[in-house]
Design a protein around this motif. Structure first.
Motif, PDB file in Angstrom:
ATOM      1  N   GLY A   1       0.820  -1.194   0.000  1.00 44.60           N
ATOM      2  CA  GLY A   1       0.000   0.000   0.000  1.00 44.60           C
ATOM      3  C   GLY A   1       0.857   1.248   0.000  1.00 44.60           C
ATOM      4  O   GLY A   1       2.083   1.192   0.065  1.00 44.60           O
ATOM      5  N   SER A   2       0.185   2.380  -0.075  1.00 48.92           N
ATOM      6  CA  SER A   2       0.850   3.672   0.053  1.00 48.92           C
ATOM      7  C   SER A   2      -0.199   4.662   0.564  1.00 48.92           C
ATOM      8  O   SER A   2      -1.328   4.292   0.848  1.00 48.92           O
ATOM      9  N   ILE A   3       0.183   5.918   0.681  1.00 47.10           N
ATOM     10  CA  ILE A   3      -0.718   6.904   1.265  1.00 47.10           C
ATOM     11  C   ILE A   3      -1.896   7.203   0.335  1.00 47.10           C
ATOM     12  O   ILE A   3      -1.786   7.081  -0.885  1.00 47.10           O
ATOM     13  N   GLU A   4      -3.008   7.590   0.937  1.00 47.06           N
ATOM     14  CA  GLU A   4      -4.150   8.051   0.148  1.00 47.06           C
ATOM     15  C   GLU A   4      -3.922   9.475  -0.343  1.00 47.06           C
ATOM     16  O   GLU A   4      -4.257   9.813  -1.479  1.00 47.06           O
ATOM     17  N   GLY A   5      -3.336  10.316   0.514  1.00 38.26           N
ATOM     18  CA  GLY A   5      -3.147  11.708   0.150  1.00 38.26           C
ATOM     19  C   GLY A   5      -4.434  12.501   0.303  1.00 38.26           C
ATOM     20  O   GLY A   5      -5.489  11.947   0.626  1.00 38.26           O
ATOM     21  N   PRO A   6      -4.374  13.797   0.046  1.00 41.17           N
ATOM     22  CA  PRO A   6      -5.534  14.668   0.300  1.00 41.17           C
ATOM     23  C   PRO A   6      -6.512  14.799  -0.858  1.00 41.17           C
ATOM     24  O   PRO A   6      -7.516  15.489  -0.732  1.00 41.17           O
ATOM     25  N   TYR A   7      -6.237  14.126  -2.012  1.00 37.39           N
ATOM     26  CA  TYR A   7      -7.014  14.422  -3.209  1.00 37.39           C
ATOM     27  C   TYR A   7      -7.994  13.334  -3.625  1.00 37.39           C
ATOM     28  O   TYR A   7      -8.504  13.357  -4.752  1.00 37.39           O
ATOM     29  N   TYR A   8      -8.276  12.385  -2.757  1.00 31.86           N
ATOM     30  CA  TYR A   8      -9.277  11.369  -3.078  1.00 31.86           C
ATOM     31  C   TYR A   8     -10.682  11.949  -2.942  1.00 31.86           C
ATOM     32  O   TYR A   8     -10.978  12.681  -1.993  1.00 31.86           O
ATOM     33  N   VAL A   9     -11.551  11.585  -3.897  1.00 31.16           N
ATOM     34  CA  VAL A   9     -12.954  11.990  -3.851  1.00 31.16           C
ATOM     35  C   VAL A   9     -13.802  10.750  -4.169  1.00 31.16           C
ATOM     36  O   VAL A   9     -13.650  10.159  -5.247  1.00 31.16           O
ATOM     37  N   PRO A  10     -14.683  10.323  -3.260  1.00 34.27           N
ATOM     38  CA  PRO A  10     -15.541   9.181  -3.566  1.00 34.27           C
ATOM     39  C   PRO A  10     -16.611   9.540  -4.578  1.00 34.27           C
ATOM     40  O   PRO A  10     -16.900  10.711  -4.822  1.00 34.27           O
ATOM     41  N   GLY A  11     -17.190   8.500  -5.194  1.00 33.88           N
ATOM     42  CA  GLY A  11     -18.318   8.725  -6.088  1.00 33.88           C
ATOM     43  C   GLY A  11     -17.966   8.967  -7.534  1.00 33.88           C
ATOM     44  O   GLY A  11     -18.805   9.481  -8.292  1.00 33.88           O
ATOM     45  N   ALA A  12     -16.761   8.579  -7.960  1.00 39.35           N
ATOM     46  CA  ALA A  12     -16.375   8.774  -9.357  1.00 39.35           C
ATOM     47  C   ALA A  12     -17.240   7.903 -10.269  1.00 39.35           C
ATOM     48  O   ALA A  12     -17.836   6.912  -9.836  1.00 39.35           O
ATOM     49  N   PRO A  13     -17.311   8.233 -11.561  1.00 37.62           N
ATOM     50  CA  PRO A  13     -18.153   7.475 -12.492  1.00 37.62           C
ATOM     51  C   PRO A  13     -17.777   5.995 -12.555  1.00 37.62           C
ATOM     52  O   PRO A  13     -16.595   5.639 -12.544  1.00 37.62           O
ATOM     53  N   ALA A  14     -18.801   5.121 -12.625  1.00 37.53           N
ATOM     54  CA  ALA A  14     -18.586   3.681 -12.745  1.00 37.53           C
ATOM     55  C   ALA A  14     -18.181   3.346 -14.177  1.00 37.53           C
ATOM     56  O   ALA A  14     -18.765   3.857 -15.147  1.00 37.53           O
ATOM     57  N   LEU A  15     -17.179   2.470 -14.318  1.00 33.80           N
ATOM     58  CA  LEU A  15     -16.631   2.116 -15.625  1.00 33.80           C
ATOM     59  C   LEU A  15     -16.485   0.600 -15.743  1.00 33.80           C
ATOM     60  O   LEU A  15     -16.291  -0.095 -14.739  1.00 33.80           O
ATOM     61  N   PRO A  16     -16.541   0.057 -16.956  1.00 35.17           N
ATOM     62  CA  PRO A  16     -16.376  -1.389 -17.149  1.00 35.17           C
ATOM     63  C   PRO A  16     -14.919  -1.820 -17.054  1.00 35.17           C
ATOM     64  O   PRO A  16     -14.021  -0.996 -16.863  1.00 35.17           O
ATOM     65  N   ALA A  17     -14.674  -3.119 -17.215  1.00 32.68           N
ATOM     66  CA  ALA A  17     -13.331  -3.684 -17.036  1.00 32.68           C
ATOM     67  C   ALA A  17     -12.320  -3.105 -18.022  1.00 32.68           C
ATOM     68  O   ALA A  17     -11.136  -2.960 -17.692  1.00 32.68           O
ATOM     69  N   GLU A  18     -12.746  -2.808 -19.234  1.00 32.22           N
ATOM     70  CA  GLU A  18     -11.892  -2.064 -20.164  1.00 32.22           C
ATOM     71  C   GLU A  18     -12.541  -0.713 -20.359  1.00 32.22           C
ATOM     72  O   GLU A  18     -13.693  -0.622 -20.806  1.00 32.22           O
ATOM     73  N   ALA A  19     -11.804   0.333 -19.996  1.00 31.83           N
ATOM     74  CA  ALA A  19     -12.410   1.661 -19.991  1.00 31.83           C
ATOM     75  C   ALA A  19     -11.355   2.735 -20.165  1.00 31.83           C
ATOM     76  O   ALA A  19     -10.171   2.527 -19.862  1.00 31.83           O
ATOM     77  N   THR A  20     -11.798   3.878 -20.629  1.00 33.01           N
ATOM     78  CA  THR A  20     -10.980   5.084 -20.684  1.00 33.01           C
ATOM     79  C   THR A  20     -11.451   6.017 -19.583  1.00 33.01           C
ATOM     80  O   THR A  20     -12.656   6.272 -19.451  1.00 33.01           O
ATOM     81  N   LEU A  21     -10.530   6.490 -18.766  1.00 31.15           N
ATOM     82  CA  LEU A  21     -10.915   7.426 -17.718  1.00 31.15           C
ATOM     83  C   LEU A  21     -11.516   8.688 -18.343  1.00 31.15           C
ATOM     84  O   LEU A  21     -11.089   9.131 -19.410  1.00 31.15           O
TER      85      LEU A  21
END
Length: 283
Positions: A103-123
């Motif tokens: 693992g590593s740090i989460e940091g201050p820039y995580y935001v929950p609730g991002a768009p749901a994407l399939p197994a192959e996807a473009t951000l």
């Protein structure tokens, strides 16, 4: 009113966003016992007292510290300061006994609730998003080697200028953020761009400390992930890039050898690709 551009994002704006996110998170956190609070607070204060005695701290230095701590709060930078300088040790302690991926740090820039994407996807990204295309692919498995179908990968990253959506005013809300669900074999293929190294905001209190101490303020380029599967511990981690700037002197001290990627030219000739598997411990 003049629009604030991505390149004009300030410590105050980032600090305010990080502080609000943390307050939302705290609403669901479990309280710590009085005995635990007493033990930790006493030892922290004892360590501070020891530093004062060993270094003969003056009243002028003490007053400067008080003024700085007050300003950190006014700037909303406590999440930034603590995540940069303290979280890496908390993460190390929390995950010391795990056998799976580091693992590593989460940091201050995580935001929950991002768009749901399939197994192959473009951000999600802007039309003509700047940066080198990157295919990040792999499989999620348990420590027993079995694939974890439907594992969820929450991914977020900075853009090619080093800015995060929702922390730089002009970026689209979910730019380069998504929640990918792996397929029935636990595999995933995420199309994105190479992030950039970035300087943590230096125009506020954290930056004043960095300047006064003669430190640099840079983090190496990285991808953030939270990987989850029922019956397993969630991994929060960051992945870095071989030979990247500041991989060896990350201000947040969050880089581990196991987390360094070495991308190769993509098989389709478009940018780079890298394969990296995540291994989760049983809960």
């Amino acid at each position: 009113m003049t629009e604030v551009t991505e390149s004009q994002a300030t410590a105050a704006e980032s600090g305010a966003s990080a502080t609000e996110r943390f307050r939302q998170k705290q609403k669901v956190e479990t309280a710590t016992s009085k005995e635990r609070v007493s033990t930790l607070a006493t030892e922290v204060l004892t360590a501070i007292h020891d530093v004062i005695r060993r270094h003969q701290v003056t009243y002028e230095e003490y007053d400067a510290l008080k003024a700085w701590m007050i300003q950190v709060g006014l700037d909303g930078e406590w999440p930034l300061f603590l995540d940069v300088f303290v979280e890496h040790v908390v993460e190390q302690v929390a995950n010391d006994s795990r056998q799976g991926s580091k693992g590593s740090i989460e940091g201050p820039y995580y935001v929950p609730g991002a768009p749901a994407l399939p197994a192959e996807a473009t951000l999600p990204m802007r039309d003509g998003e700047a940066g080198t295309p990157l295919l990040f692919q792999g499989q999620v498995r348990g420590v027993d080697g079995k694939s974890l179908p439907g594992a969820v990968l929450d991914v977020w990253q900075a853009d090619s200028a080093g800015y995060y959506a929702q922390f730089a005013p002009s970026l689209p809300e979910w730019n380069l953020r998504g929640v990918v669900t792996a397929d029935d074999e636990g595999t995933f293929r995420i199309h994105t761009i190479l992030p950039a190294p970035y300087q943590i905001p230096t125009d506020g209190s954290t930056g004043n400390l960095i300047s006064a101490a003669g430190w640099h303020a840079w983090r190496p380029a990285h991808l953030h992930f939270k990987i989850a599967s029922p019956g397993h511990h969630t991994i929060t981690t960051q992945l870095y890039f071989e030979g990247g700037e500041h991989v060896t002197d990350d201000i947040a001290t969050a880089v581990k050898p196991e987390l360094i990627l070495d991308p190769v030219p993509a098989s389709d000739g478009n940018g780079l690709e890298v394969t990296y598997d995540f291994v989760l411990d049983p809960a």
